[in-house]
Design an enzyme around this catalytic site. Structure first.
Site, mmCIF file in Angstrom:
data_model
loop_
_atom_site.group_PDB
_atom_site.id
_atom_site.type_symbol
_atom_site.label_atom_id
_atom_site.label_comp_id
_atom_site.label_asym_id
_atom_site.label_seq_id
_atom_site.Cartn_x
_atom_site.Cartn_y
_atom_site.Cartn_z
ATOM 1 N N ARG A 1 0.831 -1.214 0.000
ATOM 2 C CA ARG A 1 0.000 0.000 0.000
ATOM 3 C C ARG A 1 0.865 1.263 0.000
ATOM 4 N NH1 ARG A 1 -5.084 -1.887 3.859
ATOM 5 N NH2 ARG A 1 -6.521 -2.201 2.123
ATOM 6 N N LYS B 1 -13.088 -9.317 8.541
ATOM 7 C CA LYS B 1 -14.023 -8.189 8.755
ATOM 8 C C LYS B 1 -15.426 -8.666 8.396
ATOM 9 C CE LYS B 1 -10.611 -4.552 8.007
ATOM 10 N NZ LYS B 1 -10.119 -3.508 7.107
ATOM 11 N N GLY C 1 -6.062 -5.262 1.599
ATOM 12 C CA GLY C 1 -4.692 -5.174 2.078
ATOM 13 C C GLY C 1 -4.124 -6.553 2.378
ATOM 14 N N GLY D 1 -12.804 -3.859 1.080
ATOM 15 C CA GLY D 1 -14.177 -3.367 1.239
ATOM 16 C C GLY D 1 -14.534 -2.379 0.138
HETATM 17 N N1 ADP Z 1 -10.962 -18.532 9.919
HETATM 18 C C1 ADP Z 1 -10.403 -17.388 10.284
HETATM 19 N N2 ADP Z 1 -10.400 -16.998 11.570
HETATM 20 C C2 ADP Z 1 -9.823 -15.843 11.961
HETATM 21 N N3 ADP Z 1 -9.216 -14.982 11.106
HETATM 22 C C3 ADP Z 1 -9.189 -15.313 9.813
HETATM 23 C C4 ADP Z 1 -9.780 -16.510 9.333
HETATM 24 N N4 ADP Z 1 -9.590 -16.560 7.996
HETATM 25 C C5 ADP Z 1 -8.905 -15.452 7.658
HETATM 26 N N5 ADP Z 1 -8.660 -14.705 8.736
HETATM 27 C C6 ADP Z 1 -7.878 -13.428 8.801
HETATM 28 O O1 ADP Z 1 -8.483 -12.436 8.011
HETATM 29 C C7 ADP Z 1 -7.544 -11.391 7.873
HETATM 30 C C8 ADP Z 1 -7.845 -10.571 6.648
HETATM 31 O O2 ADP Z 1 -9.188 -10.132 6.656
HETATM 32 P P1 ADP Z 1 -9.691 -8.819 5.934
HETATM 33 O O3 ADP Z 1 -9.097 -7.610 6.579
HETATM 34 O O4 ADP Z 1 -11.175 -8.925 5.894
HETATM 35 O O5 ADP Z 1 -9.072 -8.982 4.455
HETATM 36 P P2 ADP Z 1 -8.554 -7.860 3.446
HETATM 37 O O6 ADP Z 1 -7.545 -7.000 4.185
HETATM 38 O O7 ADP Z 1 -7.937 -8.616 2.313
HETATM 39 O O8 ADP Z 1 -9.750 -7.074 3.053
HETATM 40 C C9 ADP Z 1 -6.190 -12.060 7.817
HETATM 41 O O9 ADP Z 1 -5.333 -11.425 8.739
HETATM 42 C C10 ADP Z 1 -6.484 -13.525 8.214
HETATM 43 O O10 ADP Z 1 -5.585 -14.033 9.169
HETATM 44 O O1 X15 Z 2 -7.693 -2.258 5.204
HETATM 45 C C1 X15 Z 2 -8.641 -1.664 4.715
HETATM 46 O O2 X15 Z 2 -9.691 -2.265 4.133
HETATM 47 P P1 X15 Z 2 -9.728 -3.798 3.587
HETATM 48 O O3 X15 Z 2 -9.315 -4.728 4.725
HETATM 49 O O4 X15 Z 2 -11.179 -3.990 3.227
HETATM 50 O O5 X15 Z 2 -8.821 -3.862 2.410
HETATM 51 C C2 X15 Z 2 -8.710 -0.154 4.651
HETATM 52 O O6 X15 Z 2 -7.528 0.429 5.146
HETATM 53 C C3 X15 Z 2 -9.933 0.343 5.410
HETATM 54 O O7 X15 Z 2 -9.804 0.046 6.777
HETATM 55 P P2 X15 Z 2 -11.131 -0.066 7.674
HETATM 56 O O8 X15 Z 2 -11.890 -1.294 7.183
HETATM 57 O O9 X15 Z 2 -10.650 -0.202 9.092
HETATM 58 O O10 X15 Z 2 -11.943 1.201 7.450
#
Ligand code: ADP
Ligand code: X15
Length: 399
Positions: free
Chosen positions: A35, A200, A356, A380
């Protein structure tokens, strides 16, 4: 969207830039700087134009008060290395340190303000509170450039409100992300498969209702899975679970059936005794997660199933790792899905990986980024764009 050119001659002007520097950290070590690298072209363009660049960003989700574990200090250091100039980190956002730091900038120099989420007004739901912070931020600058694509779905002071009080423009990253993602927003080639995972859960369950009217297939893994399994009446042990979303998920399962959308859930799960890299673990059927264990990855049969369900797709969007890929023992599901997407892309599919952690996973697991059509810095944000929503951080930049 308004462009940086619309801001006129920037020499000597103070330009406030919103970037997304929400990078994964191991203590104070950045484990993936994707990023930060993605932000460089816009920052270089501004410094080359002689602007005095004031960058603001968030890290994690602190509770509206300073918290050293979420300091942007590691980011300032890495940004300085990549820009090959010292980047001063102000100790606050709009306080005395920010003012002194901005006043000290020479043309072409860059400073970073401390985590915007240390101020509770940043994420406030009260318009007037966010507007007040935006007003204070505006005093630090002559113009605003929005370049944190990963946060454009957030109606927050540093993303949305500040664009209303300063001459504002979209940066190069925001523009190129929107352009790349637009290939999957209009009339995506079918079958269109969406893979959702990550942690998330409550945020991302929200996109499913709209995706059910757009996608042909929804593959669910990661922390997201367990609310689905619970909605089907199965027990999920200590796995991540959003109990208050179970009813909503039942509704998604019903409407998927009515709309002819296939929801693909894992058939097996890697269940661990605790959340740790070396936790004892076993592969169990998805409907037999033992009490006291937590699902930290989809199992090997599910990895195969997901890859099969991706093989004939012509458009693929993926957000959220299938498991806790940061621990080697729980990375196989994410690897299997990434490989399935790479193979489908080689067969002509248009593929987007967003988020991310998802983008970091692709790199950490050794995949060549060129194997995917587009790797987005926003998870997101890209999902909300793909579901057809208007994103506040983009509408506010409209011409
Ligand atoms: N079954 C699970 N239980 C807890 N955490 C998980 C599980 N599967 C994935 N994760 C966690 O989800 C995190 C990423 O989630 P998220 O922030 O939603 O993705 P992104 O950043 O790609 O949008 C990773 O750090 C991973 O370790
Ligand atoms: O990591 C982010 O989003 P992402 O996990 O959906 O890629 C952005 O920095 C937004 O963070 P936020 O979901 O805490 O508002």
């Amino acid at each position: 969207m308004k462009t940086i050119d619309s801001l006129g001659d920037l020499r000597g002007k103070r330009v406030l830039v919103r970037s997304d520097f929400n990078v994964p950290l191991d203590g104070t070590t950045i484990t993936d700087d994707g990023r930060i690298r993605a932000a460089l072209p816009t920052l270089k363009r501004l410094t080359d134009a002689g602007a005095r660049v004031v960058v603001m960003a968030h890290l994690g989700r602190p509770k509206g008060t300073p918290d050293p574990q979420y300091s942007l200090a590691p980011v300032a250091a890495r940004l300085g290395e990549l820009l090959e100039q010292d980047v001063t980190l102000a100790e606050d956002l709009v306080g005395p340190s920010a003012k002194v730091t901005v006043d000290a900038l020479a043309d072409g120099q860059v400073a970073l303000l401390e985590n915007v989420r240390f101020d509770p007004r940043e994420t406030s739901k009260v318009d007037a509170e966010r507007a007040e912070l935006a007003g204070e931020l505006a005093q630090l600058a002559d113009a605003f450039v929005s370049d944190g694509f990963g946060v454009v779905h957030r109606k927050q002071a540093s993303v949305y409100d500040v664009a209303q009080v300063l001459p504002a423009a979209a940066g190069g990253l925001v523009r190129s992300e929107v352009e790349s993602l637009s290939k999957a927003t209009g009339d995506p080639e079918r079958p269109y498969a969406v893979v959702l995972g990550g942690s998330k859960v409550s945020d991302k369950l929200g996109v499913i209702a709209n995706l059910l009217t757009k996608a042909d297939r929804l593959l669910i893994g990661g922390g997201m899975v367990f609310t689905f399994l619970a909605a089907k009446g199965q027990s999920v042990g200590n796995s991540l679970l959003e109990e208050d979303q179970i009813e909503a998920v039942k509704g998604y399962l019903d409407s998927a059936e009515k709309n002819g959308v296939e929801i693909v859930l894992p058939v097996d799960v890697v269940a661990a005794d605790s959340f740790a890299a070396d936790a004892p673990h076993q592969v169990v059927a998805a409907d037999s997660i033992p009490d006291g264990t937590m699902g930290l990855d989809i199992g090997p049969e599910s990895g195969k199933l997901f890859a099969e369900k991706l093989a004939d797709a012509k458009t693929i969007a993926w957000n959220g790792p299938m498991g806790v890929f940061e621990f080697e023992a729980f990375a196989a599901g994410t690897k299997a899905v990434a490989q399935g997407i790479v193979d489908a892309t080689a067969d002509g599919a248009f593929s987007i990986v967003g988020g991310g952690d998802s983008a970091a996973a692709v790199r950490a697991l050794g995949f060549d980024e060129a194997g995917f059509s587009h790797i987005s810095t926003g998870g997101g944000a890209s999902l909300e764009l793909l579901e057809g929503k208007e994103l506040p951080g983009l509408t506010v930049l409209a011409d």
